[in-house]
Motif scaffolding. Structure first.
Motif, PDB file in Angstrom:
ATOM      1  N   LEU A 109       0.829  -1.199   0.000  1.00  0.00           N
ATOM      2  CA  LEU A 109       0.000   0.000   0.000  1.00  0.00           C
ATOM      3  C   LEU A 109       0.868   1.255   0.000  1.00  0.00           C
ATOM      4  O   LEU A 109       1.553   1.555   0.981  1.00  0.00           O
ATOM      5  N   THR A 112      -3.373   6.340   0.278  1.00  0.00           N
ATOM      6  CA  THR A 112      -4.829   6.346   0.067  1.00  0.00           C
ATOM      7  C   THR A 112      -5.358   7.776   0.063  1.00  0.00           C
ATOM      8  O   THR A 112      -4.745   8.687   0.619  1.00  0.00           O
ATOM      9  N   MET A 134      -7.036   3.465  -3.310  1.00  0.00           N
ATOM     10  CA  MET A 134      -5.814   2.830  -2.834  1.00  0.00           C
ATOM     11  C   MET A 134      -4.809   2.739  -3.977  1.00  0.00           C
ATOM     12  O   MET A 134      -5.140   2.249  -5.053  1.00  0.00           O
TER      13      MET A 134
END
Length: 236
Positions: A109, A112, A134
Motif C-alpha cells: 500500500l 490512500t 488505494m
C-alpha cells in the motif's frame, strides 16, 4: 461593491484563432462550504478533482495499481446521521489498526485518499459511505483487488465492534478500469470530489434534498438541516 466581469481571449482552434468570452462576478464574499453551497462546492471540488487526476496519472506512470474501496454499514430509517457517521468513523479507525490493514500497508500500500459521501430521504434512511482510492505496488489490477479483498472481513468485524452491522454489500472493491458508471461519468477522481453533482441512487444527495425543500417538501428540508449540522466544518 459587486462587479460583473467579462473576459475575452483569443484561442487557437482547428479553424484558426477564435475568441472565447467568459463572465463572472467580483466583490462577492464566499462561504467556502464544500458541503452546503452549490457555488463554493463546485469550485473547490473542481480544483480537488484536478489534483486527484494528477495523483492518478503519477501513480500509473510509476506502474502502480489503483483500486477503489467503498465502505458502508447497514442503516435504517430511525438512525440519526450523526450517530451513524460517528460509529462508522470509529469503525474505520479500528479497521485501519487491524493486522490485515497494517500488513497490506507494509507490503504494497503506497497511499490512500478517502472521501465521505451521504444520501438520505430513502426508505432506509441516511446512507453514509466512504470512498477510498488505494494506490498499490502491484503488477496487475487483479492482484491489487485481491490485496484489497483481504480487508473485507476486518471491516465487517470493525462494524460489529462499534455497534453496527454489514453484509458483503458493506464492502466493495473495484479496479480502476471497472468502476463502471462512475468512471464513465466522472472518472475515479470525480467520484471522490463531485458528490454535489451526482444523482442519488435510492436516496437523495444533499443538493437534491435542498431542491426538494425549495419545492415545499418539509421532510427534505429537515433532512438537509440535519445534514448541514452534521457536516459543518468536516473535511471533504
Amino acid at each position: 461593491g459587486v462587479q460583473v466581469i467579462k473576459r475575452t481571449r483569443v484561442v487557437e482552434g482547428k479553424a484558426g484563432p477564435g475568441r472565447v468570452s467568459r463572465a463572472g462576478f467580483g466583490g462577492l464574499q464566499t462561504c467556502g462550504s464544500t458541503w452546503l453551497c452549490p457555488c463554493c462546492s463546485g469550485a473547490i471540488s473542481e480544483v480537488r478533482r484536478l489534483q486527484l487526476n494528477v495523483l492518478l496519472a503519477w501513480a500509473r506512470k510509476q506502474g502502480y495499481v489503483i483500486v477503489m474501496v467503498t465502505l458502508t454499514a447497514r442503516h435504517g430509517i430511525d438512525d440519526s446521521l450523526a450517530d451513524l457517521l460517528d460509529a462508522m468513523k470509529a469503525a474505520k479507525r479500528t479497521w485501519a489498526a487491524s493486522y490485515a490493514y497494517k500488513s497490506l500497508k507494509a507490503s504494497s500500500l503506497i497511499g490512500t485518499v478517502t472521501a465521505t459521501e451521504v444520501t438520505g430521504g430513502g426508505v432506509h434512511g441516511w446512507h453514509p459511505h466512504f470512498h477510498m482510492l488505494m494506490v498499490l505496488d502491484r503488477a496487475t489490477e487483479s492482484s491489487g483487488i485481491e490485496d484489497a479483498e483481504t480487508l473485507r472481513q476486518p471491516w465487517l468485524d470493525a462494524l460489529q465492534k462499534h455497534g453496527l452491522s454489514g453484509t458483503g454489500a458493506a464492502f466493495d472493491v473495484v479496479g480502476g478500469s471497472g468502476v463502471g458508471q462512475y468512471v464513465a461519468k466522472w472518472g475515479s477522481a470525480e467520484e471522490l470530489t463531485l458528490s454535489g453533482k451526482k444523482k442519488g441512487r435510492g436516496g437523495l444527495t444533499p443538493m437534491q434534498l435542498a431542491e426538494a425543500s425549495m419545492a415545499g417538501d418539509k421532510r427534505a428540508g429537515r433532512l438537509f438541516v440535519e445534514f448541514g449540522e452534521c457536516f459543518h466544518g468536516a473535511r471533504q
